[in-house]
Motif scaffolding. Sequence first.
Motif, PDB file in Angstrom:
ATOM      1  N   ASN A 210     -33.145  -3.275  27.017  1.00 32.49           N
ATOM      2  CA  ASN A 210     -34.486  -2.780  27.303  1.00 32.49           C
ATOM      3  C   ASN A 210     -34.477  -1.255  27.399  1.00 32.49           C
ATOM      4  OD1 ASN A 210     -35.641  -5.151  27.382  1.00 32.49           O
ATOM      5  ND2 ASN A 210     -34.946  -5.505  29.247  1.00 32.49           N
ATOM      6  N   GLY A 211     -33.621  -0.514  26.490  1.00 31.34           N
ATOM      7  CA  GLY A 211     -33.652   1.030  26.531  1.00 31.34           C
ATOM      8  C   GLY A 211     -32.884   1.739  27.456  1.00 31.34           C
ATOM      9  N   THR A 212     -32.017   1.077  28.011  1.00 22.97           N
ATOM     10  CA  THR A 212     -31.241   1.439  29.077  1.00 22.97           C
ATOM     11  C   THR A 212     -29.622   2.017  28.805  1.00 22.97           C
ATOM     12  OG1 THR A 212     -30.246  -0.717  29.898  1.00 22.97           O
ATOM     13  CG2 THR A 212     -32.582   0.366  30.875  1.00 22.97           C
ATOM     14  N   PHE A 213     -29.320   1.692  27.648  1.00 16.19           N
ATOM     15  CA  PHE A 213     -27.849   1.906  27.263  1.00 16.19           C
ATOM     16  C   PHE A 213     -27.696   3.461  26.829  1.00 16.19           C
ATOM     17  CE2 PHE A 213     -24.357   1.766  24.043  1.00 16.19           C
ATOM     18  CZ  PHE A 213     -23.330   1.370  25.034  1.00 16.19           C
ATOM     19  N   MET A 214     -28.419   4.052  26.395  1.00 16.12           N
ATOM     20  CA  MET A 214     -28.170   5.235  25.739  1.00 16.12           C
ATOM     21  C   MET A 214     -27.923   6.264  26.864  1.00 16.12           C
ATOM     22  SD  MET A 214     -28.229   5.445  22.565  1.00 16.12           S
ATOM     23  CE  MET A 214     -28.856   4.544  20.996  1.00 16.12           C
ATOM     24  N   THR A 215     -28.404   6.356  27.812  1.00 18.99           N
ATOM     25  CA  THR A 215     -28.062   7.074  28.841  1.00 18.99           C
ATOM     26  C   THR A 215     -27.231   6.410  30.213  1.00 18.99           C
ATOM     27  OG1 THR A 215     -30.249   6.502  29.890  1.00 18.99           O
ATOM     28  CG2 THR A 215     -30.152   8.253  28.591  1.00 18.99           C
ATOM     29  N   TYR A 216     -26.725   5.153  29.991  1.00 18.36           N
ATOM     30  CA  TYR A 216     -25.954   4.356  30.890  1.00 18.36           C
ATOM     31  C   TYR A 216     -24.863   5.159  31.467  1.00 18.36           C
ATOM     32  CZ  TYR A 216     -23.529   0.333  32.979  1.00 18.36           C
ATOM     33  OH  TYR A 216     -23.013  -0.437  33.724  1.00 18.36           O
ATOM     34  N   GLY A 217     -23.735   5.763  30.514  1.00 23.59           N
ATOM     35  CA  GLY A 217     -22.735   6.277  30.908  1.00 23.59           C
ATOM     36  C   GLY A 217     -22.948   7.628  31.731  1.00 23.59           C
ATOM     37  N   MET A 218     -23.949   8.265  31.242  1.00 17.98           N
ATOM     38  CA  MET A 218     -24.194   9.684  31.929  1.00 17.98           C
ATOM     39  C   MET A 218     -24.677   9.227  33.284  1.00 17.98           C
ATOM     40  SD  MET A 218     -23.178  11.953  29.953  1.00 17.98           S
ATOM     41  CE  MET A 218     -23.719  13.173  31.072  1.00 17.98           C
ATOM     42  N   GLU A 219     -25.529   8.200  33.281  1.00  8.49           N
ATOM     43  CA  GLU A 219     -25.949   7.936  35.072  1.00  8.49           C
ATOM     44  C   GLU A 219     -24.735   7.580  35.767  1.00  8.49           C
ATOM     45  OE1 GLU A 219     -29.146   5.191  34.226  1.00  8.49           O
ATOM     46  OE2 GLU A 219     -30.524   6.418  33.381  1.00  8.49           O
ATOM     47  N   VAL A 220     -23.808   6.719  35.108  1.00 11.17           N
ATOM     48  CA  VAL A 220     -22.996   6.339  36.074  1.00 11.17           C
ATOM     49  C   VAL A 220     -22.212   7.460  36.542  1.00 11.17           C
ATOM     50  CG1 VAL A 220     -20.753   4.974  36.152  1.00 11.17           C
ATOM     51  CG2 VAL A 220     -22.606   3.985  34.981  1.00 11.17           C
ATOM     52  N   ILE A 221     -21.868   8.419  35.691  1.00 10.55           N
ATOM     53  CA  ILE A 221     -21.210   9.714  35.815  1.00 10.55           C
ATOM     54  C   ILE A 221     -21.901  10.575  37.031  1.00 10.55           C
ATOM     55  CG2 ILE A 221     -20.163  11.798  35.061  1.00 10.55           C
ATOM     56  CD1 ILE A 221     -19.646  10.642  32.540  1.00 10.55           C
ATOM     57  N   GLN A 222     -23.208  10.530  36.643  1.00  9.55           N
ATOM     58  CA  GLN A 222     -24.005  11.360  37.805  1.00  9.55           C
ATOM     59  C   GLN A 222     -23.873  10.615  39.224  1.00  9.55           C
ATOM     60  OE1 GLN A 222     -27.809  11.964  36.043  1.00  9.55           O
ATOM     61  NE2 GLN A 222     -26.961  13.328  34.362  1.00  9.55           N
ATOM     62  N   PHE A 223     -23.945   9.294  38.969  1.00 13.73           N
ATOM     63  CA  PHE A 223     -23.948   8.482  40.412  1.00 13.73           C
ATOM     64  C   PHE A 223     -22.849   8.697  41.334  1.00 13.73           C
ATOM     65  CE2 PHE A 223     -22.458   4.652  42.335  1.00 13.73           C
ATOM     66  CZ  PHE A 223     -23.491   4.250  43.460  1.00 13.73           C
ATOM     67  N   HIS A 224     -21.738   8.981  40.708  1.00 16.41           N
ATOM     68  CA  HIS A 224     -20.473   9.245  41.417  1.00 16.41           C
ATOM     69  C   HIS A 224     -20.470  10.585  41.952  1.00 16.41           C
ATOM     70  CE1 HIS A 224     -18.578   5.258  40.970  1.00 16.41           C
ATOM     71  NE2 HIS A 224     -18.918   5.128  39.675  1.00 16.41           N
TER      72      HIS A 224
END
Length: 394
Positions: A210-224
């Motif tokens: 549902n359009g969440t994969f393209m930014t998934y990795g960057m969001e995980v990095i920002q989360f930490h």
Amino acid sequence: MSVLAMVSAVAGFVKVRYLLDKAVIDNLIFRTHYRVTTAIFFLSCILVTANNLIGDPINCIADGGVPEHVINTFCWITYTFSMPDRMTGQVGTHVAHPGLGPYGPEDRRIFHSYYQWVPFMLFFQGLLFYLPHWIWKNFEDGKIRMITDGIRGSAIAINDERKDRQKRLVNFFVDTLHMHNGYAYAYFFCELLNFINVFLNMIIIDTFLNGTFMTYGMEVIQFHSMDQENRTDPMIEIFPRVTKCTFRKYGPTGTIQTHDALCVLALNILNEKIYIFLWFWLIFLAILSTFALLYSVAVITLPTIRQIILVRRFRFGTPNNVSTLIKKTQIGDFLLLHFLGQNMSMMTFGDLLEELSNKLHIDNMNNMPTAPSTMELNPIYTSDKQKLHKETEA
């Protein structure tokens, strides 16, 4: 079949083969696509289907009005949902779990039904990464294996046999000179498919989630790197571990009864790790594929690049001999020479190129004096004619 047995079967994609056993018909980046990446997707497919790792993929808690196996089956084959507005509430105080809480008609809901299709998608994407190699292997049809039989590898047992096979290979190359362009363009087309394949699979996964994969990795990095008080785990948001499910049935009097259930999606513990790894891997593979494509374009369009490859990689002859060889061959001939060099020892390949140069009369052409041009002959002819004219007048 146990998980270990299935993993062992997948390991066949990445096993190392000796050059004597297997002809090399591509480059390292090409092999990264169909061996490593395909193995990663197949291994991920095995992990998400192994029930002994996580138990049942879904377990739902209802009010007792519906049998447990019925509510589990229903919520698995239909969908569950979570509420994005409830992601930031304090767990245990405002919400029972992230994304859960009372909801009404005006509350936003995100429906999750992807989890039942994850193993099928992973298997399908593994096949997609194997497809360019399958096309190239069928088009190549064992050409390199046949023409390098007996001289392939780093060691040859009988020197006379090596020389005889090497001579026949040189004759084959000369007889088929300029006839390998279709072979080369088929290979470069499959390299282009590899490049397209990476971005196509990223789009497929993004659409699937549902359009969440393209930014998934960057969001995980920002989360930490965010403050623990004011952050939302993107892995839980995309792959929730606890969701809600609504089951409706008729009561004893014929009225519709609604049963609200909480469902634990144990499978998402694996899914979130698999897809974060795939995000980083596909980004890495996209960079490699871009460099490989640019390299192939340079090889096709710039003869000087082909000359540099022969000189520096295979240490063949003098630059003049290499330059002349490049001028007499086309892109298909060069790719064939390139594959031959990958399948032979450096000494064997050097001898092959030297014999090929002699066969094509490169050395003779370099040492042969050039005939004077018309512009060079014209002044000599004019001065002799004038001198003869003056002697006749005298």
